[in-house]
Motif scaffolding. Structure first.
Motif, mmCIF file in Angstrom:
data_model
loop_
_atom_site.group_PDB
_atom_site.id
_atom_site.type_symbol
_atom_site.label_atom_id
_atom_site.label_comp_id
_atom_site.label_asym_id
_atom_site.label_seq_id
_atom_site.Cartn_x
_atom_site.Cartn_y
_atom_site.Cartn_z
ATOM 1 N N HIS A 15 0.835 -1.209 0.000
ATOM 2 C CA HIS A 15 0.000 0.000 0.000
ATOM 3 C C HIS A 15 0.869 1.258 0.000
ATOM 4 O O HIS A 15 0.609 2.205 -0.740
ATOM 5 C CB HIS A 15 -0.925 0.039 1.215
ATOM 6 C CG HIS A 15 -1.955 -1.041 1.278
ATOM 7 N ND1 HIS A 15 -2.396 -1.758 0.195
ATOM 8 C CD2 HIS A 15 -2.651 -1.529 2.343
ATOM 9 C CE1 HIS A 15 -3.312 -2.629 0.583
ATOM 10 N NE2 HIS A 15 -3.481 -2.508 1.884
ATOM 11 N N LEU A 19 1.217 4.151 -2.771
ATOM 12 C CA LEU A 19 1.030 5.562 -2.412
ATOM 13 C C LEU A 19 2.242 6.379 -2.846
ATOM 14 O O LEU A 19 2.097 7.471 -3.402
ATOM 15 C CB LEU A 19 0.794 5.713 -0.909
ATOM 16 C CG LEU A 19 0.612 7.151 -0.422
ATOM 17 C CD1 LEU A 19 -0.580 7.821 -1.088
ATOM 18 C CD2 LEU A 19 0.481 7.170 1.104
ATOM 19 N N ARG A 20 3.435 5.872 -2.599
ATOM 20 C CA ARG A 20 4.653 6.579 -3.000
ATOM 21 C C ARG A 20 4.665 6.820 -4.512
ATOM 22 O O ARG A 20 5.024 7.904 -4.979
ATOM 23 C CB ARG A 20 5.881 5.776 -2.588
ATOM 24 C CG ARG A 20 7.193 6.490 -2.865
ATOM 25 C CD ARG A 20 8.411 5.704 -2.402
ATOM 26 N NE ARG A 20 8.409 5.536 -0.954
ATOM 27 C CZ ARG A 20 8.333 4.345 -0.329
ATOM 28 N NH1 ARG A 20 8.253 3.229 -1.029
ATOM 29 N NH2 ARG A 20 8.336 4.282 0.976
ATOM 30 N N GLU A 26 1.944 11.293 -9.988
ATOM 31 C CA GLU A 26 0.525 11.560 -10.254
ATOM 32 C C GLU A 26 0.326 12.427 -11.487
ATOM 33 O O GLU A 26 1.157 13.295 -11.752
ATOM 34 C CB GLU A 26 -0.139 12.184 -9.029
ATOM 35 C CG GLU A 26 0.338 13.568 -8.647
ATOM 36 C CD GLU A 26 -0.391 14.082 -7.422
ATOM 37 O OE1 GLU A 26 -1.627 14.011 -7.360
ATOM 38 O OE2 GLU A 26 0.301 14.566 -6.510
ATOM 39 N N SER A 47 -4.875 -2.113 -3.424
ATOM 40 C CA SER A 47 -4.153 -1.084 -2.679
ATOM 41 C C SER A 47 -4.728 0.297 -2.975
ATOM 42 O O SER A 47 -4.901 1.114 -2.064
ATOM 43 C CB SER A 47 -2.664 -1.113 -3.019
ATOM 44 O OG SER A 47 -2.058 -2.275 -2.497
ATOM 45 N N LEU A 51 -6.308 2.861 -0.241
ATOM 46 C CA LEU A 51 -5.825 4.238 -0.129
ATOM 47 C C LEU A 51 -6.938 5.246 -0.384
ATOM 48 O O LEU A 51 -6.997 6.298 0.270
ATOM 49 C CB LEU A 51 -4.665 4.462 -1.097
ATOM 50 C CG LEU A 51 -3.397 3.644 -0.807
ATOM 51 C CD1 LEU A 51 -2.428 3.729 -1.971
ATOM 52 C CD2 LEU A 51 -2.752 4.088 0.489
ATOM 53 N N LEU A 56 -6.552 9.076 0.975
ATOM 54 C CA LEU A 56 -5.173 9.438 0.679
ATOM 55 C C LEU A 56 -4.955 9.668 -0.807
ATOM 56 O O LEU A 56 -4.001 10.336 -1.198
ATOM 57 C CB LEU A 56 -4.215 8.360 1.184
ATOM 58 C CG LEU A 56 -4.236 8.164 2.698
ATOM 59 C CD1 LEU A 56 -3.378 6.972 3.082
ATOM 60 C CD2 LEU A 56 -3.758 9.430 3.402
ATOM 61 N N ILE A 57 -5.816 9.091 -1.631
ATOM 62 C CA ILE A 57 -5.774 9.307 -3.079
ATOM 63 C C ILE A 57 -7.207 9.431 -3.573
ATOM 64 O O ILE A 57 -8.154 9.100 -2.853
ATOM 65 C CB ILE A 57 -5.065 8.151 -3.836
ATOM 66 C CG1 ILE A 57 -5.849 6.853 -3.662
ATOM 67 C CG2 ILE A 57 -3.628 8.010 -3.391
ATOM 68 C CD1 ILE A 57 -5.511 5.802 -4.692
ATOM 69 N N THR A 66 -3.136 12.445 -5.527
ATOM 70 C CA THR A 66 -3.155 12.626 -4.083
ATOM 71 C C THR A 66 -4.300 13.551 -3.669
ATOM 72 O O THR A 66 -4.896 14.233 -4.496
ATOM 73 C CB THR A 66 -1.815 13.217 -3.601
ATOM 74 O OG1 THR A 66 -1.579 14.460 -4.274
ATOM 75 C CG2 THR A 66 -0.665 12.260 -3.871
ATOM 76 N N THR A 70 -3.115 13.530 2.088
ATOM 77 C CA THR A 70 -1.886 12.783 1.824
ATOM 78 C C THR A 70 -0.689 13.396 2.549
ATOM 79 O O THR A 70 0.093 12.679 3.176
ATOM 80 C CB THR A 70 -1.594 12.729 0.307
ATOM 81 O OG1 THR A 70 -2.760 12.264 -0.376
ATOM 82 C CG2 THR A 70 -0.439 11.797 0.007
#
Length: 101
Positions: A15, A19-20, A26, A47, A51, A56-57, A66, A70
C-alpha cells in the motif's frame, strides 16, 4: 499468529509503495504501477481502493492523484512506524522476565 502479522506487514508495504508511486508520478494508472512494481493488477487495484477509502488518493480521468490528506499522513507516518516498531520490540521473549521452572 506470526504468519498473519507478516502478511499484514507485506500488504502495508505494498500500500505504501503504491502511495509513493502516486505521490511521485501523479496522475498514474494501474497498468503503469503494475508494470513498475511487478505487482499483479488486482493487487494494485486493491491497494488503490484501500488508499482511496483512507482519503489518501482519489481517482481522476488520467489516473490516481493525491488528496489534501496525503501530506498530513506522510508527515505522521515515520512517527507511527517508530511507535509500532517499539511496541513489537517490546514483545520479544528475550525481553521478558525469566520464567522459573
Amino acid at each position: 499468529m506470526i504468519d498473519r502479522l507478516e502478511k499484514e506487514v507485506d500488504m502495508l508495504e505494498r500500500h505504501l509503495q503504491v502511495l509513493r508511486m502516486v505521490i511521485e508520478n501523479e496522475p498514474i494508472g494501474i497498468v503503469k504501477m503494475s508494470n513498475e512494481t511487478g505487482y499483479p493488477h488486482h493487487k494494485v487495484r486493491y491497494s488503490l481502493r484501500v488508499l482511496e477509502e483512507e482519503n489518501l488518493i482519489e481517482p481522476s480521468s488520467q489516473g490516481a492523484i493525491t488528496t489534501d490528506r496525503t501530506v498530513e499522513f506522510v508527515d505522521e507516518l515515520d512517527d507511527k512506524l517508530d511507535e509500532i516498531i517499539d511496541k513489537i520490540g517490546g514483545m520479544r521473549i528475550d525481553n521478558a522476565p525469566e520464567v522459573e521452572n
